[in-house]
Write an enzyme that holds these catalytic residues in place. Structure first.
Site, PDB file in Angstrom:
ATOM      1  N   CYS A 173       5.526 -14.758-132.176  1.00  0.00           N
ATOM      2  CA  CYS A 173       5.877 -14.572-130.767  1.00  0.00           C
ATOM      3  C   CYS A 173       4.653 -14.701-129.864  1.00  0.00           C
ATOM      4  O   CYS A 173       3.529 -14.431-130.264  1.00  0.00           O
ATOM      5  CB  CYS A 173       6.435 -13.174-130.551  1.00  0.00           C
ATOM      6  SG  CYS A 173       7.752 -12.752-131.664  1.00  0.00           S
ATOM      7  N   ARG A 179       2.343 -21.663-131.432  1.00  0.00           N
ATOM      8  CA  ARG A 179       2.415 -20.549-132.384  1.00  0.00           C
ATOM      9  C   ARG A 179       3.758 -20.500-133.098  1.00  0.00           C
ATOM     10  O   ARG A 179       3.906 -19.760-134.063  1.00  0.00           O
ATOM     11  CB  ARG A 179       2.183 -19.222-131.648  1.00  0.00           C
ATOM     12  CG  ARG A 179       0.804 -19.132-131.040  1.00  0.00           C
ATOM     13  CD  ARG A 179       0.706 -17.932-130.132  1.00  0.00           C
ATOM     14  NE  ARG A 179       0.766 -16.706-130.881  1.00  0.00           N
ATOM     15  CZ  ARG A 179      -0.285 -15.942-131.159  1.00  0.00           C
ATOM     16  NH1 ARG A 179      -1.472 -16.301-130.735  1.00  0.00           N
ATOM     17  NH2 ARG A 179      -0.157 -14.840-131.848  1.00  0.00           N
ATOM     18  N   TRP A 236      10.007 -15.295-131.988  1.00  0.00           N
ATOM     19  CA  TRP A 236      10.171 -15.746-133.379  1.00  0.00           C
ATOM     20  C   TRP A 236      11.032 -14.660-134.012  1.00  0.00           C
ATOM     21  O   TRP A 236      10.567 -13.550-134.232  1.00  0.00           O
ATOM     22  CB  TRP A 236       8.786 -15.841-134.026  1.00  0.00           C
ATOM     23  CG  TRP A 236       8.759 -16.229-135.454  1.00  0.00           C
ATOM     24  CD1 TRP A 236       8.757 -15.401-136.535  1.00  0.00           C
ATOM     25  CD2 TRP A 236       8.682 -17.548-135.986  1.00  0.00           C
ATOM     26  NE1 TRP A 236       8.691 -16.119-137.689  1.00  0.00           N
ATOM     27  CE2 TRP A 236       8.643 -17.441-137.388  1.00  0.00           C
ATOM     28  CE3 TRP A 236       8.645 -18.823-135.406  1.00  0.00           C
ATOM     29  CZ2 TRP A 236       8.572 -18.550-138.215  1.00  0.00           C
ATOM     30  CZ3 TRP A 236       8.569 -19.924-136.244  1.00  0.00           C
ATOM     31  CH2 TRP A 236       8.538 -19.780-137.623  1.00  0.00           C
ATOM     32  N   ASN A 275       5.942  -8.089-129.108  1.00  0.00           N
ATOM     33  CA  ASN A 275       5.663  -8.755-130.394  1.00  0.00           C
ATOM     34  C   ASN A 275       5.510  -7.674-131.451  1.00  0.00           C
ATOM     35  O   ASN A 275       4.936  -6.622-131.155  1.00  0.00           O
ATOM     36  CB  ASN A 275       4.331  -9.521-130.350  1.00  0.00           C
ATOM     37  CG  ASN A 275       4.397 -10.753-129.480  1.00  0.00           C
ATOM     38  OD1 ASN A 275       5.461 -11.127-129.014  1.00  0.00           O
ATOM     39  ND2 ASN A 275       3.250 -11.374-129.258  1.00  0.00           N
ATOM     40  N   GLY A 276       5.960  -7.948-132.670  1.00  0.00           N
ATOM     41  CA  GLY A 276       5.790  -6.951-133.728  1.00  0.00           C
ATOM     42  C   GLY A 276       7.121  -6.348-134.112  1.00  0.00           C
ATOM     43  O   GLY A 276       8.186  -6.938-133.864  1.00  0.00           O
ATOM     44  N   GLU A 315      -6.041 -27.807-151.037  1.00  0.00           N
ATOM     45  CA  GLU A 315      -5.869 -28.002-149.595  1.00  0.00           C
ATOM     46  C   GLU A 315      -5.119 -29.316-149.313  1.00  0.00           C
ATOM     47  O   GLU A 315      -4.262 -29.368-148.431  1.00  0.00           O
ATOM     48  CB  GLU A 315      -7.246 -27.978-148.914  1.00  0.00           C
ATOM     49  CG  GLU A 315      -7.262 -28.262-147.434  1.00  0.00           C
ATOM     50  CD  GLU A 315      -6.416 -27.300-146.595  1.00  0.00           C
ATOM     51  OE1 GLU A 315      -5.948 -26.278-147.117  1.00  0.00           O
ATOM     52  OE2 GLU A 315      -6.210 -27.612-145.407  1.00  0.00           O
ATOM     53  N   LYS A 333      -1.647 -29.342-147.234  1.00  0.00           N
ATOM     54  CA  LYS A 333      -1.488 -30.122-145.999  1.00  0.00           C
ATOM     55  C   LYS A 333      -0.264 -31.013-146.095  1.00  0.00           C
ATOM     56  O   LYS A 333       0.540 -31.088-145.182  1.00  0.00           O
ATOM     57  CB  LYS A 333      -2.757 -30.954-145.805  1.00  0.00           C
ATOM     58  CG  LYS A 333      -3.321 -31.069-144.464  1.00  0.00           C
ATOM     59  CD  LYS A 333      -3.994 -29.897-143.815  1.00  0.00           C
ATOM     60  CE  LYS A 333      -3.366 -28.555-143.932  1.00  0.00           C
ATOM     61  NZ  LYS A 333      -4.199 -27.458-143.554  1.00  0.00           N
ATOM     62  N   GLU A 368       3.152 -28.991-146.134  1.00  0.00           N
ATOM     63  CA  GLU A 368       3.558 -28.271-144.919  1.00  0.00           C
ATOM     64  C   GLU A 368       3.989 -29.201-143.794  1.00  0.00           C
ATOM     65  O   GLU A 368       4.832 -28.831-142.984  1.00  0.00           O
ATOM     66  CB  GLU A 368       2.491 -27.282-144.453  1.00  0.00           C
ATOM     67  CG  GLU A 368       1.236 -27.889-143.902  1.00  0.00           C
ATOM     68  CD  GLU A 368       0.221 -26.847-143.474  1.00  0.00           C
ATOM     69  OE1 GLU A 368       0.602 -25.768-143.012  1.00  0.00           O
ATOM     70  OE2 GLU A 368      -0.983 -27.130-143.596  1.00  0.00           O
ATOM     71  N   HIS A 419      -2.569 -28.846-169.991  1.00  0.00           N
ATOM     72  CA  HIS A 419      -1.914 -27.593-170.379  1.00  0.00           C
ATOM     73  C   HIS A 419      -0.530 -27.454-169.748  1.00  0.00           C
ATOM     74  O   HIS A 419       0.018 -26.362-169.707  1.00  0.00           O
ATOM     75  CB  HIS A 419      -2.803 -26.406-170.000  1.00  0.00           C
ATOM     76  CG  HIS A 419      -4.125 -26.424-170.707  1.00  0.00           C
ATOM     77  ND1 HIS A 419      -4.258 -26.223-172.056  1.00  0.00           N
ATOM     78  CD2 HIS A 419      -5.371 -26.677-170.239  1.00  0.00           C
ATOM     79  CE1 HIS A 419      -5.533 -26.321-172.402  1.00  0.00           C
ATOM     80  NE2 HIS A 419      -6.230 -26.609-171.308  1.00  0.00           N
ATOM     81  N   LYS A 440       1.831 -20.785-136.195  1.00  0.00           N
ATOM     82  CA  LYS A 440       0.387 -21.027-136.269  1.00  0.00           C
ATOM     83  C   LYS A 440      -0.375 -19.778-136.692  1.00  0.00           C
ATOM     84  O   LYS A 440      -1.267 -19.829-137.503  1.00  0.00           O
ATOM     85  CB  LYS A 440      -0.109 -21.513-134.905  1.00  0.00           C
ATOM     86  CG  LYS A 440      -1.615 -21.734-134.828  1.00  0.00           C
ATOM     87  CD  LYS A 440      -2.041 -22.869-135.729  1.00  0.00           C
ATOM     88  CE  LYS A 440      -3.540 -23.080-135.732  1.00  0.00           C
ATOM     89  NZ  LYS A 440      -3.959 -23.885-136.894  1.00  0.00           N
TER      90      LYS A 440
HETATM   91  C1  F6R Z   1      -2.208 -24.184-143.138  1.00  0.00           C
HETATM   92  C2  F6R Z   1      -2.557 -23.078-142.270  1.00  0.00           C
HETATM   93  C3  F6R Z   1      -2.361 -21.703-142.785  1.00  0.00           C
HETATM   94  C4  F6R Z   1      -3.497 -20.777-142.279  1.00  0.00           C
HETATM   95  C5  F6R Z   1      -3.220 -19.326-142.675  1.00  0.00           C
HETATM   96  C6  F6R Z   1      -4.343 -18.413-142.249  1.00  0.00           C
HETATM   97  O1  F6R Z   1      -2.497 -25.417-142.554  1.00  0.00           O
HETATM   98  O2  F6R Z   1      -2.968 -23.272-141.147  1.00  0.00           O
HETATM   99  O3  F6R Z   1      -2.289 -21.682-144.157  1.00  0.00           O
HETATM  100  O4  F6R Z   1      -4.690 -21.219-142.813  1.00  0.00           O
HETATM  101  O5  F6R Z   1      -2.018 -18.900-142.096  1.00  0.00           O
HETATM  102  O6  F6R Z   1      -4.518 -18.417-140.875  1.00  0.00           O
HETATM  103  P1  F6R Z   1      -5.865 -17.917-140.233  1.00  0.00           P
HETATM  104  O7  F6R Z   1      -6.933 -18.871-140.660  1.00  0.00           O
HETATM  105  O8  F6R Z   1      -5.625 -17.944-138.756  1.00  0.00           O
HETATM  106  O9  F6R Z   1      -6.121 -16.546-140.759  1.00  0.00           O
END
Ligand code: F6R
Length: 614
Positions: A2, A28, A76, A102-103, A489, A493, A496, A512, A609
């Protein structure tokens, strides 16, 4: 997650600014949005499920345009489905108070039952509406919004950032409070503004004050008064945020993610700026951070982070063990926080986070601290909770990262980890000045090497590979040593943003189990750069090829390219720095595959985000 915005001005309309603030927070993730503004006739609310454009369509008649105080929210869903009626803001029965939040209000059920028994009727399924009625009833009794918020919050359990706007005899009033999720305030001569993120505040001021847990703020045009929940004044220092509001735009790029991938040469250069002391063969951090006295007696490092930041943490573990000879453990923050971890004397918790507001990372850091660890953070957001709660901080200077898929923050985190490993190594005497100097020279070369990786030729080549593999049955990313986390990673990427099934694996583990997956429909991306394990990864590529898998080699090892047949050639550099270069083509590959598959790259489904709740 949110988003919250709020504005109160002595004169002049706020609606446009509120909507622009919500637009900046769109990244976000949200499923509905709304605003509440104070007009002479009382509080008016407009809210809609879905994209912000739906709300804007309702606002087009201009009926709310004249208001000089208001709040806004992107929701959200947690309690109640995404819908117009569950969207925030929510109002109390008198129509004089509206709230965004929020929360989570954990004890909302007993509180709701109490209100139902008192005859209150509810318009939504949310926990927030309970809070709105509680504040409203107190406000109706006293006409004092601060006292009403205080009284309501005294009965609430949970974690929240909330804002109440009210209309009383003296006109508009606005009060916000924080117990968990972030909230920041700023003011100008004729206005006061609040938001759950610094970005919406930047058009008004670059001096931003972050509320701490347990803070309340009374917002008035030209000033903000901060107290604790009992009303005692508290002092919070404002911080200058050097980000340019323009940085929050997409520029000429079709997606934030592509823009942010291209920003990496500049971000890395900024993250290094002023920190490389080649004469001394050492790293110097600003504001006396990470001095010998703090580092000399570290006996163990515990990395806590989530997602992409955790992958940077794995790379940090290779770097710190390799260069500084200090043992490092790495753990998902969400797991660490629910164990009973053993923190031996001399432990430093290394928390890595782009946003500095990730609930799991914050909770893990607090637990480590409570058990006696000192805390170092690598973080991208100055003034964030993570930064404020750490003993020592390395800022990554990435500017705002808006694309949900983290790109520039990751490479900057890895660069920060290299700097940290060098600094610990020098403080402990495990790394010679000459060896450190060699790395500093290589760090300076990164900017040009990254630019090479983002050249038009390279982009065209990676796009061709994307076309060839966009319909693959699945992807395996493999790597070893310091490039094993790069494989993790690369897979994260791709999955997602393209929704393709992708797994990252330590190349030596293939035999394995995962090698059973290999057949002609499977693409295997092998990350391999010249270094200690290059020949081992070559053998792993051979194993995949001989079982009919499609192989693409990414890195600086020419022999791997030859074996794989398809390749992305990355400039040669020290093995320690190779994750930074090897990651960039994987980001581009994911981006182009997702684009070919028509995915919503900047807002992948189900993702937010910044994960500020559990
Ligand atoms: C993936 C991504 C998430 C963040 C994770 C941690 O592309 O962005 O996996 O890395 O949610 O977020 P932060 O770095 O803000 O603690």
């Amino acid at each position: 997650m949110c988003g919250i915005v709020g504005a109160i001005r002595s004169q002049g309309p706020v609606l446009r600014g509120l909507v622009e603030g919500l637009r900046v927070l769109e990244y976000r993730g949200y499923d509905s949005s709304g605003v509440a503004v104070v007009l002479p006739g009382g509080i008016q609310i407009a809210k809609r499920q879905g994209r912000l454009e739906n709300l804007e369509a309702v606002l087009q008649d201009g009926a709310l345009e004249a208001a000089s105080a208001g709040i806004g929210h992107t929701r959200w869903a947690t309690h109640g489905e995404p819908s117009d009626r569950n969207a925030h803001p929510h109002r109390g029965a008198s129509g004089k108070v509206a709230i965004v939040h929020n929360g989570i209000i954990e004890n909302y059920l007993p509180l709701k039952n109490e209100l139902l028994e008192a005859g209150v009727t509810f318009e939504s399924d949310t926990d927030t509406e309970v809070l709105a009625h509680m504040v409203d009833r107190e406000f109706a009794r006293t006409g004092d919004l601060s006292a009403a918020v205080r009284a309501a919050l005294a009965r609430v359990q949970g974690y929240y950032a909330m804002v109440a706007v009210a209309v009383g005899d003296a006109g508009s009033m606005m009060v916000c409070a924080r117990q968990g999720p972030p909230l920041a305030v700023a003011w100008s001569e004729d206005g006061a503004y609040l938001a759950s993120d610094v970005l919406p505040l930047l058009p008004y001021s670059n001096q931003v004050t972050f509320l701490e847990d347990g803070d309340m703020a009374v917002m008035q045009p030209g000033s903000v008064t901060i107290t604790d929940f009992s009303g005692n004044p508290v002092t919070r220092t404002s911080r200058e945020i050097e980000w340019d509001p323009e940085d929050a735009g997409k520029g000429h790029y079709p997606h934030y993610m592509l823009k942010e991938i291209h920003e990496q040469p500049g971000v890395i250069a900024r993250t290094l700026e002023g920190r490389l002391d080649e004469k001394a063969g050492d790293v110097v951090f600003e504001n006396d951070q990470l001095q010998d006295a703090f580092l000399a007696d570290i006996s163990r490092v515990q990395v806590v982070a989530c997602g992409t930041a955790l992958h940077a943490g794995y790379i940090a573990s290779y770097l710190i063990e390799g260069l500084a000879r200090v043992p490092v453990d790495v753990e998902f923050a969400s797991e660490f926080r629910y164990r009973d971890p053993i923190i031996v004397p001399g432990t430093v918790a290394l928390a890595i986070s782009q946003s500095g507001e990730t609930a799991d990372t914050l909770a893990a850091t607090r637990l480590a601290k409570a058990k006696g660890a000192r805390v170092i953070s690598i973080c991208n957001v100055p003034g964030s909770s993570q930064v404020r709660e750490s003993d020592q901080v390395i800022l990554t200077r990435g500017g705002p990262e808006i694309g949900v898929a983290s790109t520039k923050a990751f490479t900057a985190q890895v660069v920060a980890a290299v700097l940290l490993a060098i600094r610990i190594g020098r403080a402990k005497g495990t790394l010679s000045a000459d060896d450190a100097r060699g790395l500093l020279v290589e760090l300076r070369m990164l900017r040009n090497q990254l630019e090479e990786l983002l050249s038009e030729n390279m982009r065209t080549h990676i796009k061709d590979l994307a076309r060839r593999h966009a319909a693959a049955k699945g992807f395996l990313f493999i790597g070893r040593g310091v490039n094993y986390p790069v494989a993790l990673e690369g897979a994260l990427k791709l999955k997602e943003i393209s929704y393709m099934h992708a797994e990252g694996y330590a190349a030596g583990e293939m035999k394995h189990g995962p090698i059973a997956l290999i057949d002609p429909g499977m693409t295997v991306v092998a990350v391999n750069s010249i270094g200690r394990v290059a020949d081992k990864v070559r053998a792993n590529i051979e194993q995949v090829k001989s079982r009919g898998g499609e192989t693409v080699s990414v890195g600086s090892d020419p022999e791997s390219h030859e074996i794989a047949g398809q390749s992305i050639k990355v400039p040669a550099c020290s093995e320690w720095l190779s994750p930074i270069l090897n990651t960039v083509p994987l980001q581009l590959l994911s981006y182009y595959i997702a684009d070919l598959r028509g995915c919503d790259i900047d807002k992948p489904r189900n993702l937010a985000k910044s994960v500020t709740v559990e």
